[in-house]
Design a protein around this motif. Sequence first.
Motif, PDB file in Angstrom:
ATOM      1  N   LEU A 178      57.990  28.176  40.449  1.00  0.00           N
ATOM      2  CA  LEU A 178      58.005  27.170  41.511  1.00  0.00           C
ATOM      3  C   LEU A 178      57.347  25.863  41.084  1.00  0.00           C
ATOM      4  O   LEU A 178      57.418  24.860  41.814  1.00  0.00           O
ATOM      5  N   GLN A 179      56.714  25.850  39.921  1.00  0.00           N
ATOM      6  CA  GLN A 179      55.926  24.688  39.492  1.00  0.00           C
ATOM      7  C   GLN A 179      56.795  23.717  38.692  1.00  0.00           C
ATOM      8  O   GLN A 179      56.793  23.706  37.464  1.00  0.00           O
ATOM      9  N   THR A 180      57.579  22.922  39.403  1.00  0.00           N
ATOM     10  CA  THR A 180      58.436  21.919  38.780  1.00  0.00           C
ATOM     11  C   THR A 180      58.167  20.563  39.418  1.00  0.00           C
ATOM     12  O   THR A 180      57.915  20.469  40.622  1.00  0.00           O
ATOM     13  N   ASP A 181      58.235  19.509  38.617  1.00  0.00           N
ATOM     14  CA  ASP A 181      58.005  18.162  39.127  1.00  0.00           C
ATOM     15  C   ASP A 181      59.265  17.585  39.775  1.00  0.00           C
ATOM     16  O   ASP A 181      59.206  16.993  40.842  1.00  0.00           O
ATOM     17  N   SER A 182      60.400  17.744  39.114  1.00  0.00           N
ATOM     18  CA  SER A 182      61.681  17.459  39.761  1.00  0.00           C
ATOM     19  C   SER A 182      62.115  18.704  40.520  1.00  0.00           C
ATOM     20  O   SER A 182      61.789  19.833  40.130  1.00  0.00           O
ATOM     21  N   PHE A 183      62.860  18.517  41.599  1.00  0.00           N
ATOM     22  CA  PHE A 183      63.260  19.681  42.389  1.00  0.00           C
ATOM     23  C   PHE A 183      64.517  19.359  43.187  1.00  0.00           C
ATOM     24  O   PHE A 183      64.855  18.202  43.444  1.00  0.00           O
ATOM     25  N   GLY A 184      65.210  20.429  43.567  1.00  0.00           N
ATOM     26  CA  GLY A 184      66.338  20.341  44.481  1.00  0.00           C
ATOM     27  C   GLY A 184      66.264  21.484  45.466  1.00  0.00           C
ATOM     28  O   GLY A 184      65.644  22.517  45.200  1.00  0.00           O
ATOM     29  N   PHE A 185      66.898  21.308  46.619  1.00  0.00           N
ATOM     30  CA  PHE A 185      66.852  22.342  47.660  1.00  0.00           C
ATOM     31  C   PHE A 185      68.138  22.309  48.468  1.00  0.00           C
ATOM     32  O   PHE A 185      68.836  21.290  48.531  1.00  0.00           O
ATOM     33  N   SER A 186      68.454  23.443  49.078  1.00  0.00           N
ATOM     34  CA  SER A 186      69.514  23.504  50.086  1.00  0.00           C
ATOM     35  C   SER A 186      69.178  24.625  51.052  1.00  0.00           C
ATOM     36  O   SER A 186      68.607  25.648  50.664  1.00  0.00           O
ATOM     37  N   PHE A 187      69.513  24.436  52.333  1.00  0.00           N
ATOM     38  CA  PHE A 187      69.300  25.471  53.333  1.00  0.00           C
ATOM     39  C   PHE A 187      70.130  25.144  54.577  1.00  0.00           C
ATOM     40  O   PHE A 187      70.550  24.001  54.783  1.00  0.00           O
ATOM     41  N   TRP A 188      70.343  26.145  55.393  1.00  0.00           N
ATOM     42  CA  TRP A 188      71.047  26.008  56.669  1.00  0.00           C
ATOM     43  C   TRP A 188      70.038  26.168  57.804  1.00  0.00           C
ATOM     44  O   TRP A 188      69.152  27.028  57.726  1.00  0.00           O
ATOM     45  N   ILE A 189      70.180  25.366  58.844  1.00  0.00           N
ATOM     46  CA  ILE A 189      69.341  25.507  60.036  1.00  0.00           C
ATOM     47  C   ILE A 189      70.196  25.466  61.286  1.00  0.00           C
ATOM     48  O   ILE A 189      71.245  24.813  61.331  1.00  0.00           O
ATOM     49  N   GLU A 190      69.738  26.181  62.288  1.00  0.00           N
ATOM     50  CA  GLU A 190      70.276  26.075  63.647  1.00  0.00           C
ATOM     51  C   GLU A 190      69.083  25.855  64.569  1.00  0.00           C
ATOM     52  O   GLU A 190      68.435  26.802  65.009  1.00  0.00           O
ATOM     53  N   ALA A 226      70.392  19.464  52.264  1.00  0.00           N
ATOM     54  CA  ALA A 226      70.194  19.584  50.812  1.00  0.00           C
ATOM     55  C   ALA A 226      69.633  18.268  50.288  1.00  0.00           C
ATOM     56  O   ALA A 226      69.631  17.251  50.980  1.00  0.00           O
ATOM     57  N   GLY A 227      69.167  18.299  49.036  1.00  0.00           N
ATOM     58  CA  GLY A 227      68.663  17.072  48.434  1.00  0.00           C
ATOM     59  C   GLY A 227      67.726  17.350  47.284  1.00  0.00           C
ATOM     60  O   GLY A 227      67.787  18.407  46.660  1.00  0.00           O
ATOM     61  N   GLY A 228      66.816  16.386  47.016  1.00  0.00           N
ATOM     62  CA  GLY A 228      65.854  16.577  45.950  1.00  0.00           C
ATOM     63  C   GLY A 228      65.277  15.274  45.441  1.00  0.00           C
ATOM     64  O   GLY A 228      65.533  14.184  45.976  1.00  0.00           O
ATOM     65  N   TYR A 229      64.484  15.398  44.382  1.00  0.00           N
ATOM     66  CA  TYR A 229      63.752  14.272  43.784  1.00  0.00           C
ATOM     67  C   TYR A 229      63.738  14.442  42.274  1.00  0.00           C
ATOM     68  O   TYR A 229      63.521  15.549  41.764  1.00  0.00           O
ATOM     69  N   ASP A 230      63.961  13.335  41.556  1.00  0.00           N
ATOM     70  CA  ASP A 230      63.920  13.318  40.097  1.00  0.00           C
ATOM     71  C   ASP A 230      62.686  12.551  39.643  1.00  0.00           C
ATOM     72  O   ASP A 230      62.581  11.337  39.861  1.00  0.00           O
ATOM     73  N   THR A 231      61.747  13.229  39.005  1.00  0.00           N
ATOM     74  CA  THR A 231      60.498  12.589  38.620  1.00  0.00           C
ATOM     75  C   THR A 231      60.678  11.560  37.507  1.00  0.00           C
ATOM     76  O   THR A 231      59.861  10.649  37.353  1.00  0.00           O
ATOM     77  N   SER A 234      67.188  12.010  47.355  1.00  0.00           N
ATOM     78  CA  SER A 234      68.378  12.143  48.188  1.00  0.00           C
ATOM     79  C   SER A 234      68.169  13.233  49.227  1.00  0.00           C
ATOM     80  O   SER A 234      67.387  14.167  49.025  1.00  0.00           O
ATOM     81  N   ILE A 235      68.875  13.090  50.339  1.00  0.00           N
ATOM     82  CA  ILE A 235      68.913  14.144  51.349  1.00  0.00           C
ATOM     83  C   ILE A 235      70.288  14.098  52.009  1.00  0.00           C
ATOM     84  O   ILE A 235      70.838  13.012  52.248  1.00  0.00           O
ATOM     85  N   TYR A 236      70.850  15.266  52.254  1.00  0.00           N
ATOM     86  CA  TYR A 236      72.206  15.398  52.775  1.00  0.00           C
ATOM     87  C   TYR A 236      72.193  16.151  54.099  1.00  0.00           C
ATOM     88  O   TYR A 236      71.433  17.104  54.277  1.00  0.00           O
ATOM     89  N   TRP A 237      73.047  15.715  55.001  1.00  0.00           N
ATOM     90  CA  TRP A 237      73.277  16.380  56.290  1.00  0.00           C
ATOM     91  C   TRP A 237      74.758  16.744  56.338  1.00  0.00           C
ATOM     92  O   TRP A 237      75.615  15.869  56.371  1.00  0.00           O
ATOM     93  N   ASN A 238      75.064  18.035  56.292  1.00  0.00           N
ATOM     94  CA  ASN A 238      76.461  18.494  56.290  1.00  0.00           C
ATOM     95  C   ASN A 238      77.301  17.737  55.269  1.00  0.00           C
ATOM     96  O   ASN A 238      78.441  17.329  55.544  1.00  0.00           O
TER      97      ASN A 238
END
Length: 268
Positions: free
Chosen positions: A68-80, A162-167, A173-177
């Motif tokens: 989990l120890q990364t400086d750059s990162f990306g993510f995605s998840f679903w929410i209701e 979804a989205g992420g950051y590049d160190t 960036s962040i995405y909605w649908n």
Amino acid sequence: AQSLIAQWTFDQTNAPFADAGPNDIQLNLVPNTTPPISHPGVVGLSTELNWQNPPGTSTSLTATNAALQTDSFGFSFWIEPNYINQYDNFLVKEMAPNYSIPGYAALSWQVQMAGDDGSGTAPINLEVRGDTGTNFYGSVSTVSNIVLYGVGGPNTNWIFVAGGYDTQSGAMSIYWNGVGATASGLPGATSSDGSPFDVGTGSNGTNFVTFSAGTLIDDLQLYDAPLTAVQVAWLMAHPGQTLPPKLVAHWTFDQTNAPFADAGPNDI
């Protein structure tokens, strides 16, 4: 190419939640926070981050692992969402305990609700501060908003975030649908000091510093680099699946002598 760090499908009915990714990173319930509730999900089951009294603190799930120890990162998840307040939290990468700074600054990065825009709605915001607590590297918000405070009833449709950051570049960036927003943040943020990763309520040391959104969450994936628009579109179209491996080279050795030709995409 981005490497998968973890994938929590939330197909277990209770915490701890198993990692379907390569590193076997278990997501545990933080003691004295509200246990999550299992529901049908986008694929299989999901879990509900919620608040009950007792214990009086909304759900916090946490994981600790070297991957989990990364400086750059990306993510995605679903929410209701079912009940969301301004500044409620979805994801947090913690930093080392620092009780001399405000709680909102004592987080390496987070995905949370922004403030009420005056109409009872707010976007989802990615904010990066790094693991020192003394810098601010930037933020970016979704192009669409969530209804706050349960006004008009729950948001009954699943939303893909979804989205992420590049160190190296500071790009965020962040995405909605699948619809993206980008920002030019500052490069150089570090988020690799060994601190935990949280879902829902986030901590700094022994203090709870940001509180969980009231929402169902499903298929949370973490990567070691931000996701591209093409990758976000693919993940949204294939819920429950992770990004396919990226081919770098393919040598068939069908030539009788070296040099050997590359049948892959890069002609190596």
